[in-house]
Design an enzyme around this catalytic site. Sequence first.
Site, short mmCIF file in Angstrom:
data_model
loop_
_atom_site.label_atom_id
_atom_site.label_comp_id
_atom_site.label_asym_id
_atom_site.label_seq_id
_atom_site.Cartn_x
_atom_site.Cartn_y
_atom_site.Cartn_z
N ARG A 101 -8.10 -8.17 3.46
CA ARG A 101 -7.75 -6.76 3.75
C ARG A 101 -6.63 -6.79 4.77
O ARG A 101 -6.82 -7.31 5.88
CB ARG A 101 -8.97 -6.01 4.28
CG ARG A 101 -8.64 -4.65 4.85
CD ARG A 101 -9.86 -3.78 5.09
NE ARG A 101 -10.38 -3.27 3.84
CZ ARG A 101 -11.21 -2.23 3.74
NH1 ARG A 101 -11.60 -1.59 4.82
NH2 ARG A 101 -11.64 -1.83 2.57
N HIS A 128 -5.88 -0.63 -3.68
CA HIS A 128 -7.29 -0.94 -3.39
C HIS A 128 -7.98 -1.17 -4.75
O HIS A 128 -8.79 -0.36 -5.20
CB HIS A 128 -7.92 0.22 -2.62
CG HIS A 128 -9.20 -0.12 -1.92
ND1 HIS A 128 -9.77 -1.37 -1.96
CD2 HIS A 128 -10.03 0.65 -1.16
CE1 HIS A 128 -10.88 -1.36 -1.23
NE2 HIS A 128 -11.07 -0.14 -0.75
N GLN A 131 -11.86 -1.02 -5.28
CA GLN A 131 -12.36 0.35 -5.22
C GLN A 131 -12.18 1.06 -6.57
O GLN A 131 -13.11 1.66 -7.11
CB GLN A 131 -11.61 1.13 -4.12
CG GLN A 131 -12.05 2.56 -3.98
CD GLN A 131 -13.48 2.67 -3.46
OE1 GLN A 131 -13.80 2.11 -2.42
NE2 GLN A 131 -14.34 3.38 -4.16
N ASP A 223 -9.39 11.43 -0.81
CA ASP A 223 -9.47 10.35 0.18
C ASP A 223 -8.94 10.92 1.51
O ASP A 223 -8.39 12.03 1.54
CB ASP A 223 -8.62 9.14 -0.30
CG ASP A 223 -8.71 7.93 0.63
OD1 ASP A 223 -9.62 7.88 1.49
OD2 ASP A 223 -7.84 7.03 0.50
N CYS A 263 -13.77 7.56 -1.94
CA CYS A 263 -14.00 6.13 -1.68
C CYS A 263 -14.79 5.90 -0.40
O CYS A 263 -15.38 4.84 -0.22
CB CYS A 263 -12.66 5.40 -1.64
SG CYS A 263 -11.53 6.07 -0.41
N ARG A 291 -19.55 -0.78 -5.68
CA ARG A 291 -18.65 -1.81 -5.15
C ARG A 291 -19.32 -3.18 -5.30
O ARG A 291 -18.68 -4.16 -5.66
CB ARG A 291 -18.33 -1.54 -3.67
CG ARG A 291 -17.56 -0.25 -3.39
CD ARG A 291 -16.14 -0.31 -3.93
NE ARG A 291 -15.42 -1.46 -3.42
CZ ARG A 291 -14.81 -1.51 -2.23
NH1 ARG A 291 -14.80 -0.46 -1.44
NH2 ARG A 291 -14.15 -2.60 -1.85
N1 CP Z 1 -14.12 2.35 0.53
C1 CP Z 1 -13.95 1.29 1.34
O1 CP Z 1 -13.20 0.37 1.06
O2 CP Z 1 -14.69 1.35 2.47
P1 CP Z 1 -14.55 0.36 3.72
O3 CP Z 1 -13.22 0.64 4.36
O4 CP Z 1 -15.71 0.72 4.63
O5 CP Z 1 -14.62 -1.04 3.24
N1 NVA Z 2 -6.85 5.18 2.09
C1 NVA Z 2 -7.89 4.68 2.96
C2 NVA Z 2 -8.96 4.02 2.16
C3 NVA Z 2 -10.14 3.51 2.97
C4 NVA Z 2 -11.14 2.81 2.13
C5 NVA Z 2 -7.29 3.70 3.95
O1 NVA Z 2 -6.44 2.89 3.57
O2 NVA Z 2 -7.66 3.76 5.13
#
Ligand code: CP
Ligand code: NVA
Length: 307
Positions: A101, A128, A131, A223, A263, A291
């Site tokens: 990440r 993502h 997701q 989101d 999400c 997930r």
């Molecule tokens: N939806 C998602 O990726 O959640 P987190 O940021 O908690 O991993």
């Molecule tokens: N768009 C959000 C998604 C979190 C799972 C972010 O990148 O923070």
Amino acid sequence: MAVKKDLLSVADLSRGEVEQLVEQALVMKQGEMRCLLPWRSVALLFEKPSLRTRVSFEIAVAQLGGHCVYLSPQEVGLGKREPVPDVARVLSRYVDCIVARVFSHQTLVSLAQSASVSVINALSNVEHPCQALADLLTIREKKGRIEGLRLAFVGDGNNVARSLALLSAMVGVEFAIASPGGYQLDEDTVKRARSFAAASGSKVVVTGDPAEAVRDADVVYTDAWASMGQEEEAGARHRAFEDYQVNGPLLSLAKQDVVFMHCLPAHHGEEVTSDVLNGPASIVFDQAENRLHIQKAVLAQILLAPD
Ligand code: CP
Ligand code: NVA
């Protein structure tokens, strides 16, 4: 060792592979196919916080018989304490897969270029994919089908929207997105999604009007207005997205059996009202659960790929 197969974008998968992943995840969700990956090791290399992604990957790998090593933002110092290619080369000597990440998608590309093991995108500023795959599994479960549905995304043309646009178009789901000026999905993604849509017989609609996107939708999705790393823009984004909240009146324009998706993490009373988030149309916690199931299917597909 399996052949290296990275998952940085949903577009790294073919439509057939996506459909296979969804069907495999449905079987895995029934408790079948445990311990497919005995003694495999996975590094979770995270530059940003996480609840769902970290926990679901850790549990997924454990249920498949392997184990994870979690590396927090403070530990590795990707590109600061050590160059990204060196981190990739070192981790490749220890683990079978790197789940990362990152703030910049380029970091993922660089990891993937230098790693001799597979790299999975656990969220970047661009996409993502895990997701979106979990979302597709959830839609398939709730609606009993995928092709021919209409998904409306209301909000920022961000990482989640980008993966959803590409994946929806690939599998024959009509994708409509409503965003304010300056926050739309980028043109390259729209063009790419439209080329997938042309092949699958679906459609990509880009509008500034939430009502237009949501009308007759089977799925309404939103989101956060400010993603991780955009905290300083939160004030300006709140003003820009004021009219893009998913609330009861907006949701009532969709089909009667519409489902609401997010999400998570959600900001109650901002991008979605609490009554929608906690209401009968909401399937956000099924989404979160999925997930785990889709990532087991992804890990098995990647780590058991024939040489
Ligand atoms: N939806 C998602 O990726 O959640 P987190 O940021 O908690 O991993
Ligand atoms: N768009 C959000 C998604 C979190 C799972 C972010 O990148 O923070």
